[in-house]
Design a protein around this motif. Structure first.
Motif, PDB file in Angstrom:
ATOM      1  N   ILE A 146      18.745  41.307  12.470  1.00  0.00           N
ATOM      2  CA  ILE A 146      17.985  42.604  11.801  1.00  0.00           C
ATOM      3  C   ILE A 146      19.047  43.254  10.848  1.00  0.00           C
ATOM      4  O   ILE A 146      20.175  44.115  11.352  1.00  0.00           O
ATOM      5  CB  ILE A 146      17.633  43.564  12.904  1.00  0.00           C
ATOM      6  CG1 ILE A 146      16.744  42.683  13.919  1.00  0.00           C
ATOM      7  CG2 ILE A 146      17.130  44.773  12.398  1.00  0.00           C
ATOM      8  CD1 ILE A 146      16.183  43.399  15.099  1.00  0.00           C
ATOM      9  N   LEU A 147      18.604  43.094   9.743  1.00  0.00           N
ATOM     10  CA  LEU A 147      19.413  43.660   8.450  1.00  0.00           C
ATOM     11  C   LEU A 147      18.778  45.068   8.159  1.00  0.00           C
ATOM     12  O   LEU A 147      17.708  45.259   7.800  1.00  0.00           O
ATOM     13  CB  LEU A 147      19.510  42.948   7.265  1.00  0.00           C
ATOM     14  CG  LEU A 147      19.660  41.250   7.508  1.00  0.00           C
ATOM     15  CD1 LEU A 147      19.850  40.483   5.971  1.00  0.00           C
ATOM     16  CD2 LEU A 147      20.930  41.053   8.314  1.00  0.00           C
ATOM     17  N   GLY A 148      19.757  46.191   8.484  1.00  0.00           N
ATOM     18  CA  GLY A 148      19.229  47.551   8.280  1.00  0.00           C
ATOM     19  C   GLY A 148      18.950  47.939   9.518  1.00  0.00           C
ATOM     20  O   GLY A 148      17.758  48.704   9.545  1.00  0.00           O
ATOM     21  N   SER A 149      19.706  47.850  10.638  1.00  0.00           N
ATOM     22  CA  SER A 149      19.065  48.152  11.957  1.00  0.00           C
ATOM     23  C   SER A 149      18.951  49.597  12.160  1.00  0.00           C
ATOM     24  O   SER A 149      18.156  49.920  12.928  1.00  0.00           O
ATOM     25  CB  SER A 149      19.713  47.366  12.998  1.00  0.00           C
ATOM     26  OG  SER A 149      21.064  47.903  13.037  1.00  0.00           O
ATOM     27  N   THR A 150      19.558  50.168  11.624  1.00  0.00           N
ATOM     28  CA  THR A 150      19.616  51.771  11.673  1.00  0.00           C
ATOM     29  C   THR A 150      18.546  52.597  10.932  1.00  0.00           C
ATOM     30  O   THR A 150      18.483  53.581  11.052  1.00  0.00           O
ATOM     31  CB  THR A 150      21.181  52.391  11.517  1.00  0.00           C
ATOM     32  OG1 THR A 150      21.376  52.141   9.942  1.00  0.00           O
ATOM     33  CG2 THR A 150      22.154  51.811  12.186  1.00  0.00           C
ATOM     34  N   GLY A 151      17.990  51.933  10.253  1.00  0.00           N
ATOM     35  CA  GLY A 151      16.790  52.653   9.221  1.00  0.00           C
ATOM     36  C   GLY A 151      15.441  52.684  10.022  1.00  0.00           C
ATOM     37  O   GLY A 151      15.272  52.028  11.182  1.00  0.00           O
ATOM     38  N   SER A 152      14.421  52.993   9.321  1.00  0.00           N
ATOM     39  CA  SER A 152      13.307  53.308   9.911  1.00  0.00           C
ATOM     40  C   SER A 152      12.522  52.117  10.368  1.00  0.00           C
ATOM     41  O   SER A 152      12.216  51.867  11.505  1.00  0.00           O
ATOM     42  CB  SER A 152      12.328  53.885   8.959  1.00  0.00           C
ATOM     43  OG  SER A 152      10.939  53.953   9.642  1.00  0.00           O
ATOM     44  N   ILE A 153      12.650  50.936   9.526  1.00  0.00           N
ATOM     45  CA  ILE A 153      12.143  49.670   9.888  1.00  0.00           C
ATOM     46  C   ILE A 153      12.975  48.962  11.074  1.00  0.00           C
ATOM     47  O   ILE A 153      12.233  48.588  12.206  1.00  0.00           O
ATOM     48  CB  ILE A 153      11.911  48.891   8.914  1.00  0.00           C
ATOM     49  CG1 ILE A 153      11.052  49.149   7.925  1.00  0.00           C
ATOM     50  CG2 ILE A 153      11.281  47.225   9.292  1.00  0.00           C
ATOM     51  CD1 ILE A 153       9.422  49.360   8.391  1.00  0.00           C
ATOM     52  N   GLY A 154      14.246  49.107  10.878  1.00  0.00           N
ATOM     53  CA  GLY A 154      15.032  48.521  11.880  1.00  0.00           C
ATOM     54  C   GLY A 154      14.953  48.969  13.191  1.00  0.00           C
ATOM     55  O   GLY A 154      14.955  48.291  14.106  1.00  0.00           O
ATOM     56  N   THR A 155      15.046  50.383  13.298  1.00  0.00           N
ATOM     57  CA  THR A 155      14.980  50.985  14.587  1.00  0.00           C
ATOM     58  C   THR A 155      13.553  50.767  15.340  1.00  0.00           C
ATOM     59  O   THR A 155      13.468  50.317  16.496  1.00  0.00           O
ATOM     60  CB  THR A 155      15.001  52.471  14.695  1.00  0.00           C
ATOM     61  OG1 THR A 155      14.138  53.009  13.773  1.00  0.00           O
ATOM     62  CG2 THR A 155      16.438  52.920  14.285  1.00  0.00           C
ATOM     63  N   VAL A 204      27.312  54.226  11.355  1.00  0.00           N
ATOM     64  CA  VAL A 204      28.096  53.787  12.295  1.00  0.00           C
ATOM     65  C   VAL A 204      27.607  54.020  13.715  1.00  0.00           C
ATOM     66  O   VAL A 204      27.939  53.256  14.533  1.00  0.00           O
ATOM     67  CB  VAL A 204      29.350  53.798  11.992  1.00  0.00           C
ATOM     68  CG1 VAL A 204      30.116  55.273  12.051  1.00  0.00           C
ATOM     69  CG2 VAL A 204      30.483  53.033  12.902  1.00  0.00           C
ATOM     70  N   ASP A 205      27.622  55.488  13.801  1.00  0.00           N
ATOM     71  CA  ASP A 205      27.397  56.041  15.165  1.00  0.00           C
ATOM     72  C   ASP A 205      26.215  55.274  15.983  1.00  0.00           C
ATOM     73  O   ASP A 205      26.154  54.819  17.163  1.00  0.00           O
ATOM     74  CB  ASP A 205      27.364  57.483  15.182  1.00  0.00           C
ATOM     75  CG  ASP A 205      28.465  58.055  14.874  1.00  0.00           C
ATOM     76  OD1 ASP A 205      29.443  57.591  15.090  1.00  0.00           O
ATOM     77  OD2 ASP A 205      28.365  59.312  14.386  1.00  0.00           O
ATOM     78  N   LEU A 206      25.021  55.159  15.121  1.00  0.00           N
ATOM     79  CA  LEU A 206      23.724  54.668  15.733  1.00  0.00           C
ATOM     80  C   LEU A 206      23.851  53.102  15.885  1.00  0.00           C
ATOM     81  O   LEU A 206      23.441  52.386  16.653  1.00  0.00           O
ATOM     82  CB  LEU A 206      22.584  55.102  14.704  1.00  0.00           C
ATOM     83  CG  LEU A 206      21.303  54.274  15.068  1.00  0.00           C
ATOM     84  CD1 LEU A 206      20.869  54.703  16.597  1.00  0.00           C
ATOM     85  CD2 LEU A 206      20.187  54.543  14.092  1.00  0.00           C
ATOM     86  N   LEU A 207      24.652  52.405  14.788  1.00  0.00           N
ATOM     87  CA  LEU A 207      24.787  51.152  14.967  1.00  0.00           C
ATOM     88  C   LEU A 207      25.772  50.683  16.223  1.00  0.00           C
ATOM     89  O   LEU A 207      25.370  49.897  17.056  1.00  0.00           O
ATOM     90  CB  LEU A 207      25.862  50.669  13.846  1.00  0.00           C
ATOM     91  CG  LEU A 207      26.114  49.088  13.890  1.00  0.00           C
ATOM     92  CD1 LEU A 207      24.550  48.257  13.950  1.00  0.00           C
ATOM     93  CD2 LEU A 207      26.877  48.739  12.417  1.00  0.00           C
ATOM     94  N   GLU A 244      32.844  49.223   4.224  1.00  0.00           N
ATOM     95  CA  GLU A 244      34.120  48.708   4.740  1.00  0.00           C
ATOM     96  C   GLU A 244      34.957  50.012   5.111  1.00  0.00           C
ATOM     97  O   GLU A 244      35.892  49.661   6.248  1.00  0.00           O
ATOM     98  CB  GLU A 244      34.831  47.941   3.818  1.00  0.00           C
ATOM     99  CG  GLU A 244      34.110  46.652   3.490  1.00  0.00           C
ATOM    100  CD  GLU A 244      34.926  46.047   2.591  1.00  0.00           C
ATOM    101  OE1 GLU A 244      36.308  45.511   2.545  1.00  0.00           O
ATOM    102  OE2 GLU A 244      34.273  44.904   1.743  1.00  0.00           O
ATOM    103  N   GLN A 245      34.697  51.173   4.640  1.00  0.00           N
ATOM    104  CA  GLN A 245      35.367  52.309   5.242  1.00  0.00           C
ATOM    105  C   GLN A 245      35.211  52.753   6.805  1.00  0.00           C
ATOM    106  O   GLN A 245      35.977  53.613   7.414  1.00  0.00           O
ATOM    107  CB  GLN A 245      35.345  53.555   4.263  1.00  0.00           C
ATOM    108  CG  GLN A 245      35.739  53.278   2.995  1.00  0.00           C
ATOM    109  CD  GLN A 245      35.737  54.503   1.887  1.00  0.00           C
ATOM    110  OE1 GLN A 245      35.206  55.382   2.452  1.00  0.00           O
ATOM    111  NE2 GLN A 245      36.276  54.507   0.771  1.00  0.00           N
ATOM    112  N   LYS A 246      33.990  52.202   7.250  1.00  0.00           N
ATOM    113  CA  LYS A 246      33.682  52.642   8.350  1.00  0.00           C
ATOM    114  C   LYS A 246      34.078  51.431   9.553  1.00  0.00           C
ATOM    115  O   LYS A 246      33.892  51.812  10.760  1.00  0.00           O
ATOM    116  CB  LYS A 246      31.985  52.731   8.458  1.00  0.00           C
ATOM    117  CG  LYS A 246      31.207  53.530   7.501  1.00  0.00           C
ATOM    118  CD  LYS A 246      31.473  55.095   8.290  1.00  0.00           C
ATOM    119  CE  LYS A 246      30.751  56.010   7.144  1.00  0.00           C
ATOM    120  NZ  LYS A 246      30.637  57.282   7.565  1.00  0.00           N
TER     121      LYS A 246
END
Length: 387
Positions: A7-16, A40-43, A60-62
């Motif tokens: 699931i690419l974009g798992s923290t967005g509306s569709i992903g969740t 990052v927190d939701l991921l 990458e900073q996360k």
């Protein structure tokens, strides 16, 4: 056997919502990879709940924060856009849901198709930017591209069992967004907060802004590539109730429509389980609540981006890529309060005039076009915003 998902974009509306579908049907699906851009927190929470093999953060900073938070679990932690394109090629994956926002979805979608993965497509910009390339690759590798957008899923469902019959028209429905009845004078004063309040759908910030300006144009381009029709065979129908998600008209005059409540979990689950349908606990459509369903022609003079989309796909080549890049620049600027609502269309129009046109682009041309068009749009925006 369970179908294994990335699931690419798992923290967005569709992903969740896709992960909710997985939870509701844990006997049918399992998650191999989750990716996010910044959240990052939701991921981290998703990784702990679904225990994928790999998680990837594009920013990458996360990475250090993500790595530290999951170090007690046997989960691989990667970072960067290249890592997203790499993880979709993993052997256990059966299907990749591309729910990333914007141009960023193109590279991993290409990688997944080449690796033989079925695609559940929620990232319409992939087909807007490089529809000819994506459809050619899918045909070459014999890969199904299953639509997740509610409108395109509706069309796909209307075509089930009708593949041998000639389509006369696709009737692509649009809610009209939050500003359907506003005058040009009123549109000039639209604020970010107003634009983020969609009357029918709950979506991420970019697509919500797009829904009042560009989204239906992008969906028209997506439909052209998904269903092998011409722009002339696609009619936009404004349907404020959002009960009919789209329709198909056949050469004998018959029209088949797909109806339902506005709920993205239906098209997500249909793509995941096709050709089967899954049991859902979602509310059912109550026709007693809809004594009237209305339909209107879209006003392309007030909402010029729809006209730009038709112009871009008729021009062909890399013009839709230019259109998308300019749109991403102006939407981001509007969300930062740096440009007015109607000025977004002005910038897009000028960018389409100024950026270099390529009639038969290869992948490298799309990459170069995206970079150039973003630069041009930023330059045009400074001039227009400052005038």
């Amino acid at each position: 056997m369970k179908r294994t998902l990335a699931i690419l974009g798992s923290t967005g509306s569709i992903g969740t919502q896709a992960l909710e579908v997985v939870s509701e049907h844990a006997d049918l699906f399992e998650v191999y990879a989750l990716t996010a851009n910044n959240q990052v927190d939701l991921l981290i929470n998703q990784a702990r709940k679904y225990m994928p093999e790999v998680v990837v953060i594009a920013n990458e900073q996360k990475y250090p924060e993500l790595k530290e938070a999951l170090e007690d679990l046997p989960i691989k932690v990667w970072a960067g856009s290249d890592a997203i394109a790499q993880v979709v090629q993993s052997e256990p994956i059966d299907m990749v849901l591309t729910a990333m926002v914007g141009y960023s979805g193109l590279k991993p979608t290409i990688a997944a198709i080449k690796a033989g993965k079925a695609i559940a497509l929620a990232n319409k910009e992939t087909l807007v930017v490089a529809g000819e390339l994506i459809t050619s690759l899918a045909t070459e590798h014999k890969i199904p591209v299953l639509p997740v957008d509610s409108e395109h899923s509706a069309i796909f469902q209307c075509l089930a069992g009708e593949w041998e019959n000639q389509v006369e028209k696709i009737l692509l429905t649009a809610s009209g967004g939050p500003f359907r009845t506003k005058t040009m004078e009123e549109l000039a004063l639209v604020t970010k907060d107003q634009a983020l309040k969609h009357p029918n759908w709950s979506m991420g910030a970019k697509i919500t802004i797009d829904s009042s300006m560009m989204n239906k144009g992008f969906e028209m381009i997506e439909a052209k590539w998904l269903f092998g029709v011409t722009p002339e065979q696609i009619r936009i129908v404004v349907h404020p109730q959002s009960v009919i998600h789209s329709m198909v008209q056949f050469e004998d005059g018959a029209v088949i429509a797909q109806l339902g409540i506005p709920d993205m979990k239906l098209p997500i689950s249909y793509a995941f389980s096709y050709p089967k349908r899954l049991t859902s606990k979602a509310p059912r459509l109550d026709f007693n609540q809809y004594s009237t369903l209305t339909f209107e022609e879209p006003d392309m003079k007030r909402f010029r981006n729809l006209a730009f989309a038709f112009e871009a796909i008729r021009t062909g080549g890399n013009m839709p890529c230019i259109l998308n890049a300019a749109n991403e620049i102006v939407v981001a600027a509007f969300l930062r309060d740096e440009i007015g609502f109607l000025q977004m269309s002005d910038v897009i129009e000028k960018t389409m005039e100024k950026a270099s046109f390529i009639a038969t682009p290869a992948y490298e041309d799309y990459v170069a076009t995206d970079t150039e068009a973003r630069r041009v749009a930023a330059e045009v925006m400074k001039t227009i915003a400052g005038s």
